[in-house]
Design an enzyme around this catalytic site. Sequence first.
Site, PDB file in Angstrom:
ATOM      1  N   THR A 138       0.812  -1.225   0.000  1.00  0.00           N
ATOM      2  CA  THR A 138       0.000   0.000   0.000  1.00  0.00           C
ATOM      3  C   THR A 138       0.841   1.270   0.000  1.00  0.00           C
ATOM      4  O   THR A 138       0.379   2.294  -0.502  1.00  0.00           O
ATOM      5  CB  THR A 138      -0.961   0.017   1.201  1.00  0.00           C
ATOM      6  N   CYS A 139       2.054   1.213   0.528  1.00  0.00           N
ATOM      7  CA  CYS A 139       2.868   2.427   0.575  1.00  0.00           C
ATOM      8  C   CYS A 139       3.276   2.892  -0.819  1.00  0.00           C
ATOM      9  O   CYS A 139       3.555   4.073  -1.021  1.00  0.00           O
ATOM     10  CB  CYS A 139       4.096   2.236   1.462  1.00  0.00           C
ATOM     11  N   VAL A 140       3.294   1.969  -1.776  1.00  0.00           N
ATOM     12  CA  VAL A 140       3.645   2.334  -3.154  1.00  0.00           C
ATOM     13  C   VAL A 140       2.530   1.987  -4.141  1.00  0.00           C
ATOM     14  O   VAL A 140       2.744   1.977  -5.352  1.00  0.00           O
ATOM     15  CB  VAL A 140       4.980   1.680  -3.595  1.00  0.00           C
TER      16      VAL A 140
END
Length: 87
Positions: free
Chosen positions: A54-56
């Site tokens: 989710t961070c990227v």
Amino acid sequence: FWEVVEELSSEDRAKLIHFITGSSRLPTRGFAGLSPQISISVAGKAHLLPQAHTCVNNLVLPPYTSKQTMQEKMEIALSNDQGFGFR
């Protein structure tokens, strides 16, 4: 992949967005407002469920051998998604 997405209900599409980005809603500018943009990778073994970073905004799909398998695996992943873990 896109054929499977087209067949999802609106609720399941929101779940997919949440699964990939960590948020069930798009920014006010829609997909254009996502930073980084959503990317899709193919990796892993075909018996595994999809994963997301989710961070990227990255969706990792195993190399499924059929559309039906992808639908089944995505359904399991989306129905059990809790953001940063599974039920």
